[in-house]
Design a protein around this motif. Structure first.
Motif, mmCIF file in Angstrom:
data_model
loop_
_atom_site.group_PDB
_atom_site.id
_atom_site.type_symbol
_atom_site.label_atom_id
_atom_site.label_comp_id
_atom_site.label_asym_id
_atom_site.label_seq_id
_atom_site.Cartn_x
_atom_site.Cartn_y
_atom_site.Cartn_z
ATOM 1 N N GLY A 9 119.584 -60.209 -5.379
ATOM 2 C CA GLY A 9 118.799 -59.211 -4.675
ATOM 3 C C GLY A 9 119.629 -58.318 -3.782
ATOM 4 N N GLU A 52 112.832 -54.539 -4.604
ATOM 5 C CA GLU A 52 111.931 -55.666 -4.845
ATOM 6 C C GLU A 52 111.217 -55.554 -6.192
ATOM 7 O OE1 GLU A 52 108.532 -57.934 -2.217
ATOM 8 O OE2 GLU A 52 108.703 -55.753 -2.040
ATOM 9 N N ALA A 73 117.512 -64.029 -3.969
ATOM 10 C CA ALA A 73 116.719 -62.855 -3.615
ATOM 11 C C ALA A 73 117.127 -62.254 -2.280
ATOM 12 C CB ALA A 73 115.233 -63.226 -3.604
ATOM 13 N N TYR A 76 114.779 -60.819 0.665
ATOM 14 C CA TYR A 76 113.423 -60.900 0.090
ATOM 15 C C TYR A 76 112.908 -62.338 0.043
ATOM 16 C CZ TYR A 76 113.697 -56.020 -1.442
ATOM 17 O OH TYR A 76 113.808 -54.661 -1.498
ATOM 18 N N THR A 79 110.540 -62.653 2.857
ATOM 19 C CA THR A 79 109.509 -61.622 3.052
ATOM 20 C C THR A 79 108.634 -61.367 1.838
ATOM 21 O OG1 THR A 79 110.986 -59.817 2.347
ATOM 22 C CG2 THR A 79 110.987 -60.385 4.700
ATOM 23 N N SER A 80 109.067 -61.717 0.639
ATOM 24 C CA SER A 80 108.416 -61.198 -0.564
ATOM 25 C C SER A 80 107.416 -62.150 -1.215
ATOM 26 C CB SER A 80 109.459 -60.806 -1.612
ATOM 27 O OG SER A 80 108.789 -60.279 -2.752
#
Length: 140
Positions: A9, A52, A73, A76, A79-80
């Protein structure tokens, strides 16, 4: 044949250049070439994106055909929900990898939205974490 994809990521395209005290001095393309040479019978591929949605799209693309996914990632991870949902939506096993020991860093890095949908999590072993993840995937 086993086929494993490594997905990196955001900011991981800067390995070897950014925050060397945390991430080391080796760039990922050089490491990836050495990893490929260690597994000559494995179809090993690599994808990196700072976006993302591109990571979600790649998981959808490979999630029904690959033997396994090694996923770092980056930020992310913390957060994702979209990436977490993409992992849950595909049958391929995913191993979450972090180069640094996220539990020895800032508190916000201690939570992964992805981990509950992954086969396992490897962190703190530097770039060797990718090899450990590949080993866990091909051992099945």
């Amino acid at each position: 044949m086993n086929n494993v994809i490594i997905i990196n990521g955001p900011n991981l395209n800067l390995l070897g250049v950014r925050e060397k005290s945390i991430y080391g001095e080796q760039d990922f393309p050089a490491y990836f070439e050495s990893l490929k040479s260690s597994y000559p019978t494995l179809e090993l591929s690599y994808f990196q994106s700072n976006h993302e949605g591109a990571i979600v799209d790649k998981l959808h693309e490979v999630g029904f055909s690959a033997t396994g996914v090694v996923l770092n990632a980056g930020a992310y991870t913390h957060t994702s929900l979209a990436i977490a949902d993409a992992i849950a939506a595909v049958p391929v096993p995913v191993v979450e990898v972090h180069i640094s020991n996220v539990y020895a860093r800032e508190p916000f890095r201690h939570h992964s939205y992805l981990a509950k949908n992954c086969k396992g999590v490897i962190c703190g072993f530097g770039l060797d974490g990718y090899r450990l993840a590949v080993e866990s995937l091909i051992a099945e």
